[in-house]
Write a protein that holds these residues in place. Structure first.
Motif, PDB file in Angstrom:
ATOM      1  N   VAL A   9     -18.924 -29.444  25.511  1.00 40.16           N
ATOM      2  CA  VAL A   9     -18.951 -28.765  26.808  1.00 40.16           C
ATOM      3  C   VAL A   9     -17.930 -27.641  26.762  1.00 40.16           C
ATOM      4  O   VAL A   9     -16.818 -27.812  26.257  1.00 40.16           O
ATOM      5  N   VAL A  10     -18.361 -26.463  27.262  1.00 44.47           N
ATOM      6  CA  VAL A  10     -17.467 -25.317  27.390  1.00 44.47           C
ATOM      7  C   VAL A  10     -17.347 -25.029  28.877  1.00 44.47           C
ATOM      8  O   VAL A  10     -18.360 -24.835  29.553  1.00 44.47           O
ATOM      9  N   ILE A  11     -16.120 -25.008  29.403  1.00 41.07           N
ATOM     10  CA  ILE A  11     -15.913 -24.720  30.824  1.00 41.07           C
ATOM     11  C   ILE A  11     -15.691 -23.224  30.984  1.00 41.07           C
ATOM     12  O   ILE A  11     -14.794 -22.650  30.365  1.00 41.07           O
ATOM     13  N   GLY A  12     -16.541 -22.577  31.826  1.00 38.87           N
ATOM     14  CA  GLY A  12     -16.464 -21.137  32.027  1.00 38.87           C
ATOM     15  C   GLY A  12     -17.427 -20.397  31.113  1.00 38.87           C
ATOM     16  O   GLY A  12     -17.996 -20.973  30.164  1.00 38.87           O
ATOM     17  N   THR A  13     -17.613 -19.101  31.434  1.00 40.39           N
ATOM     18  CA  THR A  13     -18.514 -18.258  30.625  1.00 40.39           C
ATOM     19  C   THR A  13     -17.899 -16.873  30.399  1.00 40.39           C
ATOM     20  O   THR A  13     -18.613 -15.892  30.231  1.00 40.39           O
ATOM     21  N   GLY A  14     -16.552 -16.778  30.430  1.00 38.55           N
ATOM     22  CA  GLY A  14     -15.875 -15.510  30.127  1.00 38.55           C
ATOM     23  C   GLY A  14     -15.785 -15.298  28.615  1.00 38.55           C
ATOM     24  O   GLY A  14     -16.567 -15.878  27.843  1.00 38.55           O
ATOM     25  N   TYR A  15     -14.813 -14.483  28.199  1.00 39.13           N
ATOM     26  CA  TYR A  15     -14.756 -14.057  26.784  1.00 39.13           C
ATOM     27  C   TYR A  15     -14.554 -15.222  25.826  1.00 39.13           C
ATOM     28  O   TYR A  15     -15.324 -15.410  24.879  1.00 39.13           O
ATOM     29  N   GLY A  16     -13.481 -16.002  26.065  1.00 39.09           N
ATOM     30  CA  GLY A  16     -13.195 -17.111  25.150  1.00 39.09           C
ATOM     31  C   GLY A  16     -14.335 -18.109  25.118  1.00 39.09           C
ATOM     32  O   GLY A  16     -14.742 -18.594  24.054  1.00 39.09           O
ATOM     33  N   ALA A  17     -14.873 -18.406  26.298  1.00 42.03           N
ATOM     34  CA  ALA A  17     -15.964 -19.377  26.407  1.00 42.03           C
ATOM     35  C   ALA A  17     -17.214 -18.892  25.678  1.00 42.03           C
ATOM     36  O   ALA A  17     -17.877 -19.654  24.962  1.00 42.03           O
ATOM     37  N   ALA A  18     -17.554 -17.616  25.852  1.00 42.84           N
ATOM     38  CA  ALA A  18     -18.792 -17.076  25.276  1.00 42.84           C
ATOM     39  C   ALA A  18     -18.744 -17.081  23.748  1.00 42.84           C
ATOM     40  O   ALA A  18     -19.713 -17.450  23.083  1.00 42.84           O
ATOM     41  N   VAL A  19     -17.591 -16.687  23.204  1.00 41.81           N
ATOM     42  CA  VAL A  19     -17.431 -16.703  21.744  1.00 41.81           C
ATOM     43  C   VAL A  19     -17.608 -18.130  21.230  1.00 41.81           C
ATOM     44  O   VAL A  19     -18.335 -18.390  20.259  1.00 41.81           O
ATOM     45  N   THR A  20     -16.946 -19.063  21.899  1.00 38.34           N
ATOM     46  CA  THR A  20     -16.952 -20.452  21.456  1.00 38.34           C
ATOM     47  C   THR A  20     -18.367 -21.023  21.496  1.00 38.34           C
ATOM     48  O   THR A  20     -18.815 -21.677  20.544  1.00 38.34           O
ATOM     49  N   ALA A  21     -19.084 -20.767  22.591  1.00 39.26           N
ATOM     50  CA  ALA A  21     -20.441 -21.306  22.715  1.00 39.26           C
ATOM     51  C   ALA A  21     -21.365 -20.723  21.649  1.00 39.26           C
ATOM     52  O   ALA A  21     -22.195 -21.442  21.073  1.00 39.26           O
ATOM     53  N   LEU A  22     -21.228 -19.427  21.370  1.00 40.46           N
ATOM     54  CA  LEU A  22     -22.084 -18.838  20.323  1.00 40.46           C
ATOM     55  C   LEU A  22     -21.849 -19.534  18.986  1.00 40.46           C
ATOM     56  O   LEU A  22     -22.804 -19.911  18.296  1.00 40.46           O
ATOM     57  N   ARG A  23     -20.578 -19.684  18.618  1.00 39.72           N
ATOM     58  CA  ARG A  23     -20.303 -20.261  17.285  1.00 39.72           C
ATOM     59  C   ARG A  23     -20.679 -21.750  17.229  1.00 39.72           C
ATOM     60  O   ARG A  23     -21.146 -22.234  16.189  1.00 39.72           O
ATOM     61  N   LEU A  24     -20.532 -22.482  18.327  1.00 41.96           N
ATOM     62  CA  LEU A  24     -20.986 -23.884  18.351  1.00 41.96           C
ATOM     63  C   LEU A  24     -22.500 -23.940  18.221  1.00 41.96           C
ATOM     64  O   LEU A  24     -23.053 -24.733  17.454  1.00 41.96           O
ATOM     65  N   GLY A  25     -23.174 -23.076  18.972  1.00 40.25           N
ATOM     66  CA  GLY A  25     -24.646 -23.044  18.934  1.00 40.25           C
ATOM     67  C   GLY A  25     -25.156 -22.711  17.544  1.00 40.25           C
ATOM     68  O   GLY A  25     -26.091 -23.347  17.045  1.00 40.25           O
TER      69      GLY A  25
END
Ligand code: FDA
Length: 501
Positions: A9-25
């Motif tokens: 789970v990633v909380i938020g969708t700002g810069y740090g969150a977006a980078v993290t979700a892309l690399r996890l995905g």
């Protein structure tokens, strides 16, 4: 609704969150992003997604009855307006002597910011985060961030002749006369689109004064870059109007979140529980820090340390306006997206990087506006307030004083040489320097202090901070490129060692 459980789970969708979700995905890890704001992709009856800038409606601000603009007045006339309370895109969070502007919605700050995409000077980056390998940052992660964010530069010939940057050319003239150097500022606003706006070929956004309430065209916000790519992996989903309130740890070592689902007026639709094995906090400096201090001080994550909540700063933000002579015109059309800054960061006593900001009112105002970033060593901290169940920021007006003193040295000089004066009518009273708000909240869970050197929260496995909370209060330039690059660096390590390993 929410799933009961997700591996990540990633909380938020700002810069740090977006980078993290892309690399996890990309790594094949099913990931759920929880965002308290809305998805901004549907035009309303007026045909646009975001509120007009000069006649703001309910879409402009997050759960307010009036707009709260950075410039409170003009000729002391209050320019804020009544609006209907709604889950709009820009929030201003008040903490006594300091208030913090943040974006709300899928894309976080990228929806409302000025798009200035600045890589910090290497020597200053090494000063603020000495334990991070600068060779790696400048060789790999800053270039990667700039590429994926879609950073571009203004065409220099067009800049010199266009109407939209007459205001910037005028400020440059005044700065150079006082011996200052200006530099072009890269952007994630598409400068080619802006050129076509001025040519009358496409609908206007930057040239229609749009910025802090969202851009209807031209801006490469995260929903068009990192988040689009994250969704494209097929492993990432985004849940909107979902505010994470509490974080606990279950007996099996997974995290349990309490999530409040909001309606469009901020009311509670439901409270649900959701589990995660890996939990990434990307709710921004004030959002992630609040979650951590609440968890520590209510005892749901009792092993969080004293460093949580420390090391906060406003990136030395100060706003100032100058009055121009009658013959010095800024022009009625001013691009909402800045493209030039006065670079006095090398001044040993008073380092300042001052972005030449627009005053996009659609008419000549004989005023020049600046957002100065200064180097202020003062830091604030957060505590948990049980009566409001919220984090409280401790920052005093006195702590902001060094920023004003630094900015004043340079703007006194610019005024002196050009025979101009400050504007006294912009900030609600007669003050000339405004630093009671920041656009650049940084810190609260500082890298290497509240977390290890890769954002792993001290005291807990599989719990990470990915956003502006990691940066110790200052970057010397506008911060989103730094936040993005650090998130790229940290998630690469976490994927290799904690998740794949
Ligand atoms: P960010 O704040 O972007 O995202 C956090 C997200 O988490 C938000 O979407 C929020 O709604 C969500 N959230 C918070 N708490 C939550 C919870 N409990 N549950 C669920 N979701 C939650 N920077 C720059 O480099 N150049 C510029 O030109 C500008 N200009 C600018 C103008 C304005 C008006 C603002 C407000 C800001 C800027 N900035 C800027 C700053 C920049 O936008 C900011 O530094 C980054 O957006 C911070 O990125 P983060 O990843 O830290 O979080």
């Amino acid at each position: 609704g929410l799933p009961d459980f997700a591996p990540a789970v990633v909380i938020g969708t700002g810069y740090g969150a977006a980078v993290t979700a892309l690399r996890l995905g990309e790594a094949g890890i099913p990931t759920v992003m929880l965002e308290m704001g809305q998805l901004w992709d549907t035009p309303t009856a007026d045909g646009s997604v975001f509120s007009p800038m000069l006649s703001p409606d309910r879409r402009s601000m997050w759960l307010k009855d009036r707009t709260e603009m950075p410039l409170a007045s003009f000729l002391w006339i209050d320019i804020d307006r009544r609006i209907e309370r709604y889950t709009g895109v820009l929030d201003r969070v008040h903490y006594g002597d300091m208030s913090v502007y943040v974006g709300r919605g899928v894309g976080g700050g990228s929806l409302v910011n000025g798009a200035m995409a600045v890589t910090p000077r290497r020597s200053y980056f090494e000063e603020i985060l000495p334990a991070v390998d600068a060779d790696e940052m400048y060789g790999t992660y800053f270039p990667r961030a700039n590429h994926n964010l879609g950073v571009n530069e203004v065409d220099r010939d067009w800049f010199e002749e266009c109407d939209s940057y007459q205001y910037a050319r005028l400020s440059r003239k005044h700065a150079e006369k006082a011996g200052y150097r200006t530099t072009f500022v890269p952007s994630v606003y598409d400068f080619d689109y802006m050129r076509r706006e001025e040519a009358g070929e496409v609908p206007r956004s930057a040239l229609s004064a749009e910025v802090i309430f969202g851009n209807n065209h031209g801006k490469r916000s995260l929903d068009k870059t990192y988040l689009a790519a994250a969704l494209g992996t097929g492993n990432v989903t985004i849940k909107t109007l979902q505010e994470v309130r509490d974080i606990r740890r279950g007996a099996d070592g997974t995290y349990r979140l309490t999530v409040r689902e909001l309606d469009e007026t901020g009311g509670t639709v439901a409270r649900r529980e959701m589990g995660a094995r890996y939990l990434f906090l990307g709710a921004g400096s004030i959002g992630s820090t609040e979650l951590l201090v609440r968890a520590r001080d209510t005892g749901t994550l009792p092993d969080l340390g004293e460093q949580v909540g420390q090391g906060w700063g406003p990136n030395g933000n100060v706003m100032v306006g100058r009055a121009n002579h009658a013959w010095d015109l800024t022009g009625a059309t001013q691009s909402g997206m800045p493209a030039l800054g006065i670079d006095a960061w090398d001044d040993p006593d008073n380092p300042v990087f001052a972005e030449i900001a627009p005053m996009p009112a659609g008419l000549e105002l004989w005023a020049s506006l600046y957002l100065a970033i200064t180097k202020n060593p003062e830091r604030g901290h957060f505590t948990y307030d049980p009566t409001t169940d919220a984090a409280k920021l401790h920052w005093t007006a006195e702590q902001g004083r060094p920023s004003i003193d630094s900015a004043k040295v340079h703007f006194d000089r610019i005024n002196g040489v050009n025979n101009t004066v400050y504007r006294h009518d912009l900030f609600g009273d007669t003050r000339t320097f405004e630093n009671r708000f920041t656009y650049h909240p940084l810190g609260g869970a500082v890298l290497g202090e509240a977390t290890d050197l890769y954002g792993r929260v001290k005291g807990y496995d599989n719990l990470y901070v990915t956003d502006g909370s990691l940066i110790p209060g200052s970057t010397g330039v506008n911060p989103f490129v730094t936040i993005t690059a650090l998130a790229e660096r940290n998630v690469e390590r976490v994927l290799a060692e904690d998740i794949r390993g």
